[in-house]
Write an enzyme that holds these catalytic residues in place. Structure first.
Site, PDB file in Angstrom:
ATOM      1  N   LYS A  88      48.818  45.389  35.734  1.00  0.00           N
ATOM      2  CA  LYS A  88      47.633  44.765  36.325  1.00  0.00           C
ATOM      3  C   LYS A  88      47.574  43.293  35.928  1.00  0.00           C
ATOM      4  O   LYS A  88      47.791  42.947  34.759  1.00  0.00           O
ATOM      5  CB  LYS A  88      46.380  45.505  35.852  1.00  0.00           C
ATOM      6  CG  LYS A  88      45.080  44.981  36.426  1.00  0.00           C
ATOM      7  CD  LYS A  88      43.910  45.819  35.901  1.00  0.00           C
ATOM      8  CE  LYS A  88      42.572  45.323  36.395  1.00  0.00           C
ATOM      9  NZ  LYS A  88      41.436  46.142  35.895  1.00  0.00           N
ATOM     10  N   SER A 103      38.481  47.158  39.460  1.00  0.00           N
ATOM     11  CA  SER A 103      39.362  46.024  39.644  1.00  0.00           C
ATOM     12  C   SER A 103      40.843  46.370  39.577  1.00  0.00           C
ATOM     13  O   SER A 103      41.695  45.528  39.841  1.00  0.00           O
ATOM     14  CB  SER A 103      39.042  44.956  38.601  1.00  0.00           C
ATOM     15  OG  SER A 103      39.283  45.435  37.284  1.00  0.00           O
ATOM     16  N   SER A 141      36.567  50.152  36.364  1.00  0.00           N
ATOM     17  CA  SER A 141      37.726  49.584  37.058  1.00  0.00           C
ATOM     18  C   SER A 141      38.971  50.454  37.059  1.00  0.00           C
ATOM     19  O   SER A 141      39.958  50.109  37.709  1.00  0.00           O
ATOM     20  CB  SER A 141      38.064  48.208  36.473  1.00  0.00           C
ATOM     21  OG  SER A 141      37.068  47.282  36.820  1.00  0.00           O
TER      22      SER A 141
END
Length: 462
Positions: free
Chosen positions: A78, A154, A178
């Site tokens: 990520k 996210s 997230s």
């Protein structure tokens, strides 16, 4: 090579047994990523570097050396997390021209040590600030079930990469939902461990209650990888000791929840009727399987959105520092507004927020006094189109993710499992919240839900 068809553990065993080479694993991932570029799940790659790392693993295998329990597993990182050799843009023009990271984050470091190969960086909203994945640098990521719809956030690039079969493993982080939100959006299991299980250091503490960890399509793989990446670090004052027993082995004990509390609207505001109906059907399956379910129609606590904003927006502003007007214009408009909310927080405001978090935790203690789990919809409504608003009972709303961040504020372990599908074909997630530090029970319950509801599945066209 479809990475969705086998578990991470099975793929790693295939590499160790030389049924498939680490190079073939990486080549398969590169081909899948290239074939599905329109999803925009990966935003930075270095194929030569990844292939070189794979060749090194194959050479060590040929020499009889120890290669690690995740040897040859390609994984995405990520883009809030450092991986040596890659720029950590955080989805922001403020960092898009930064030099490549010189070292890995603790999580990436531990995954590499276990034999994984970095494929590149997965997309995230700017500074990971929202439950939808789009940013001014790389644009939006699509959902493999419907590319026009959001994959959540996210960790949306990560979730899309997993559900599309681009890689079998990725890193994620959950500072307000997230991991759970994108797992729900893309129809697989996602787990937020207790704060401190995986150390988070330095600038990665952008969100003060953010939990970092692995994301994979199956609960058993999440537990397997958690075993490899947990343990304390002097670089994180909140890091916890390594658990006394294997979380993966705990899943083989056959434990199932005896009692659960189902609350369709934990903050007292209505959730979307169709989302609730899908979750209720899943809860009914648990009841039929022998789980005693108590229904709590009334809310448990008020939505702590402003207290959450006070805590998290202040952390973001501390990371960004003083910005010029020109720099502010480069930031996502929603984040710019968010940033402005933290201009002058007072000590008394923080103290009141902390009091509310403790009160919420005490409420949860009471709710779970005689139950193993709290069950809620993972999100309050339908997932938006990329860059849009969620849909709750026919109305477009901004805060459609309001069911997840309360359990960051109270530091509870929590997960999301696929409960079923809405009429439009998009997945619906059921959230499982556990007792303080009750990570193993949440994972065991998630694994049980996977058995009761159905094994992992994916869109046939992906």
């Amino acid at each position: 090579m479809d990475f969705r068809e086998r578990s991470v553990q099975e793929w790693a065993a295939a590499v160790r047994d030389q049924e498939v080479s680490a190079r073939e694993m990486v080549e398969g991932s590169l081909a899948a990523i290239d074939a599905q570029q329109e999803l925009n799940a990966f935003v930075a790659m270095n194929p030569e570097r990844s292939l070189a790392e794979a060749d090194e693993i194959d050479a060590r295998l040929a020499s009889g050396d120890e290669v690690g329990p995740l040897a040859g597993i390609p994984f995405g990182v990520k883009d809030l997390e450092d991986a040596a050799g890659y720029v950590t843009t955080q989805g922001s023009f403020l960092h898009s021209d930064d030099p490549p990271a010189e070292a890995d984050s603790i999580l990436v470091e531990r995954l590499r040590a276990a034999g994984c190969v970095v494929m590149g960086k997965t997309n995230t909203p700017e500074f990971g600030w929202t439950g939808d994945t789009y940013n001014p640098v790389f644009g939006a990521t699509g959902n493999p079930w419907n590319p026009k719809r959001s994959p959540g956030g996210s960790s949306g690039g990560t979730a899309a990469a997993l559900m599309a079969g681009l890689v079998p493993l990725c890193t994620g982080s959950d500072g307000g939902g997230s991991i759970r939100i994108p797992a729900a959006a893309c129809g697989f299991s996602g787990f937020k461990a207790s704060l401190g299980r995986v150390p988070v250091e330095g600038t990665y503490r952008l969100w003060p209650l953010s939990v970092h960890g692995p994301m994979a399509l199956r609960v058993a793989d999440i537990a397997f990888v958690q075993d490899l990446v947990m343990g304390p670090s002097p670089r994180d004052l909140d890091s916890l000791p390594r658990p006394d027993r294997s979380w993966r082995q705990a899943l083989d004990e056959g434990w199932k929840p005896k009692r659960a509390v189902w609350c369709p609207a934990p903050d007292g505001k209505p959730s979307d009727a169709e989302v609730v109906a899908v979750c209720e059907a899943a809860v009914a399956q648990l009841e039929a399987a022998g789980v005693a379910v108590e229904v709590r129609e009334e809310g448990l606590f008020n939505d702590p959105i402003w207290e959450y904003v006070l805590l998290s927006a202040n952390a973001v502003s501390g990371e960004l520092g003083e910005l010029t007007d020109e720099q502010m214009e480069q930031i996502t408009p929603g984040l710019r507004y968010y940033f402005g909310l933290s201009t002058s927080p007072q000590v008394a405001d923080f103290n009141r927020a902390l009091d509310i978090f403790y009160e919420m935790s005490e409420t949860l203690n009471g709710v779970l006094a005689e139950a193993d789990l709290l069950l809620t919809p993972t999100v309050a409504g339908h997932f938006p189109e990329c860059g849009g608003q969620g849909l709750v009972n026919g109305e477009l709303v901004d805060n459609w993710i309001r069911h997840t961040y309360p359990y960051n504020l109270t530091r509870r372990p929590a997960g999301s499992v696929r409960a079923g599908f809405a009429a439009d074909g998009m997945p619906v997630g059921l959230q499982l919240v556990g007792h303080q530090l009750g990570d193993v029970r949440v994972l065991q319950a998630m694994a049980y839900c996977e058995q009761v509801f159905a094994p992992p599945m994916w869109p046939s066209a992906a």
